[in-house]
Design an enzyme around this catalytic site. Sequence first.
Site, PDB file in Angstrom:
ATOM      1  NE  ARG A 183      -4.062  -0.196   2.210  1.00 43.05           N
ATOM      2  CZ  ARG A 183      -5.031  -0.403   3.089  1.00 43.05           C
ATOM      3  NH1 ARG A 183      -4.991   0.170   4.278  1.00 43.05           N
ATOM      4  NH2 ARG A 183      -6.041  -1.187   2.790  1.00 43.05           N
ATOM      5  CD  GLU A 213      -6.703  -5.799  -3.635  1.00 45.23           C
ATOM      6  OE1 GLU A 213      -7.495  -6.655  -3.213  1.00 45.23           O
ATOM      7  OE2 GLU A 213      -6.502  -4.723  -3.055  1.00 45.23           O
ATOM      8  CD  GLN A 272     -13.422 -16.353  -0.865  1.00 44.76           C
ATOM      9  OE1 GLN A 272     -13.902 -15.243  -0.885  1.00 44.76           O
ATOM     10  NE2 GLN A 272     -14.087 -17.391  -0.433  1.00 44.76           N
ATOM     11  CE1 TYR A 300     -11.607 -21.731  -2.371  1.00 45.11           C
ATOM     12  CE2 TYR A 300     -10.760 -20.331  -0.633  1.00 45.11           C
ATOM     13  CZ  TYR A 300     -11.781 -21.081  -1.171  1.00 45.11           C
ATOM     14  OH  TYR A 300     -12.973 -21.177  -0.514  1.00 45.11           O
ATOM     15  CE1 TYR A 309     -11.985  -6.322  -3.506  1.00 45.32           C
ATOM     16  CE2 TYR A 309     -10.424  -8.016  -4.162  1.00 45.32           C
ATOM     17  CZ  TYR A 309     -10.748  -6.912  -3.402  1.00 45.32           C
ATOM     18  OH  TYR A 309      -9.813  -6.392  -2.552  1.00 45.32           O
ATOM     19  CG  ASP A 342     -14.028  -6.709   0.186  1.00 49.80           C
ATOM     20  OD1 ASP A 342     -14.875  -5.869   0.555  1.00 49.80           O
ATOM     21  OD2 ASP A 342     -12.976  -6.926   0.804  1.00 49.80           O
ATOM     22  CB  CYS A 348     -18.361  -2.182   9.619  1.00 48.70           C
ATOM     23  SG  CYS A 348     -20.102  -2.464   9.272  1.00 48.70           S
ATOM     24  CB  CYS A 396     -18.643   3.451  12.667  1.00 50.21           C
ATOM     25  SG  CYS A 396     -18.928   3.341  10.891  1.00 50.21           S
ATOM     26  CB  CYS A 454     -25.203   3.322  10.107  1.00 52.40           C
ATOM     27  SG  CYS A 454     -25.388   1.535   9.992  1.00 52.40           S
ATOM     28  CB  THR A 499     -14.879 -24.728   0.703  1.00 49.67           C
ATOM     29  OG1 THR A 499     -13.626 -24.062   0.706  1.00 49.67           O
ATOM     30  CG2 THR A 499     -16.005 -23.718   0.662  1.00 49.67           C
TER      31      THR A 499
END
Length: 358
Positions: free
Chosen positions: A27, A48, A53, A93, A131, A149, A201, A211, A217, A306
């Site tokens: 980042r 990403e 997941q 995965y 996404y 997401d 959240c 928040c 909200c 899964t």
Amino acid sequence: MPQQPEPLVAKLLLAWYDRHHRELPWRVSPAMRGRGLRANPYHVWLSEVMLQQTTVQAVKPYFQKFLNLWPKVTDLAAANTDDVMAAWAGLGYYARARNLKKCAEAVATEHGGIFPDTEAGLRALPGIGDYTAAAVAAIAFDRQAAVMDGNVERVISRLYAISDPLPGAKPLMKSKVVAVTPAERPGDFAQGMMDLGATICTPKRPACALCPLNGECLALRDHDPERFPVKAAKKEKPVRLGAAFVAVDGQGRVLLRRRTASGLLGGMTEVPTTDWTSRKDGGTDVEHAPFRADWQPCGTVVHVFTHFELRLSVYRAHLNATANADGWWEPVETLGEQALPTVMKKAITLAIPLAFQP
DNA sequence: AATACGGGGGG
DNA sequence: CCCCCAGTATT
């Protein structure tokens, strides 16, 4: 009419992000970007894909390892696929790793080593879905793409008190994200929404007092925020049974095999196993061993996938020589370099407790 | 629209 | 410990 004019949500969220964003290896902070430093599209894409997941905590060491091994997308494109699978081992995965390699090759050969800078261009690449295309377009290329997401779904479903169950409510939620995504700083907005979902959240016991959107909200105003998002009922996991065989030859080597390229744990390494549907009602496990030996039972490994639970009975045999069998014999010392998924490491560890010690 | 596909973390 | 979480490709 909603109480909150759309620009207000973005303004509040971005102000919060400026103060509370997390520092992550892939980042570029808003302050640094203000000085002209741009996010690296390769880093953004790699992170990403790993984050699909998968939690930030789990991704961090893998991200560093991949950058050390393959500093540029063209390096990854030129890499050996087995090395990529081995580096990915443990992250899960595994189709992601296969598609990661394919995507790097496509970028290198079809795009001159430069990532496409539009959502549509990115979406056409292997392993990049709705996404990831939106996330890379917004974060790396400053495109006004609406990123959704699981975190964003939770924030949005609470902000607008959406009572329709997922996954059917996704289009409605997406339209809300589109409506609040600003033209200015869309990447920071996307990362802010995801950070908010991850830290404030949260699924259970959200910290609404902290928040930045608590004044807007609808779930907080009219309902119990924890009720959202509403989800369709889940069904129970079936149980599959099987046996795994850990053979150690006279030179301290373990018999390994390569799994078929597609499907469950596709392309990964394993110790020989029976199939995973076998009932224990006819015959015994050792009849399905890779060869005749003094197979000793050493317990059971339970591993939850899964969509099913696997119970593997593990057997061990020490040989005087080397048996003839499909696969290859790998020294115990180098097992850690193999593309072994977690369930296989569990099975080997049960048979050879110190197998993965440094 | 439903299913296949791992692994880690929290209450 | 059990329960929950979360994108892409395929069918």
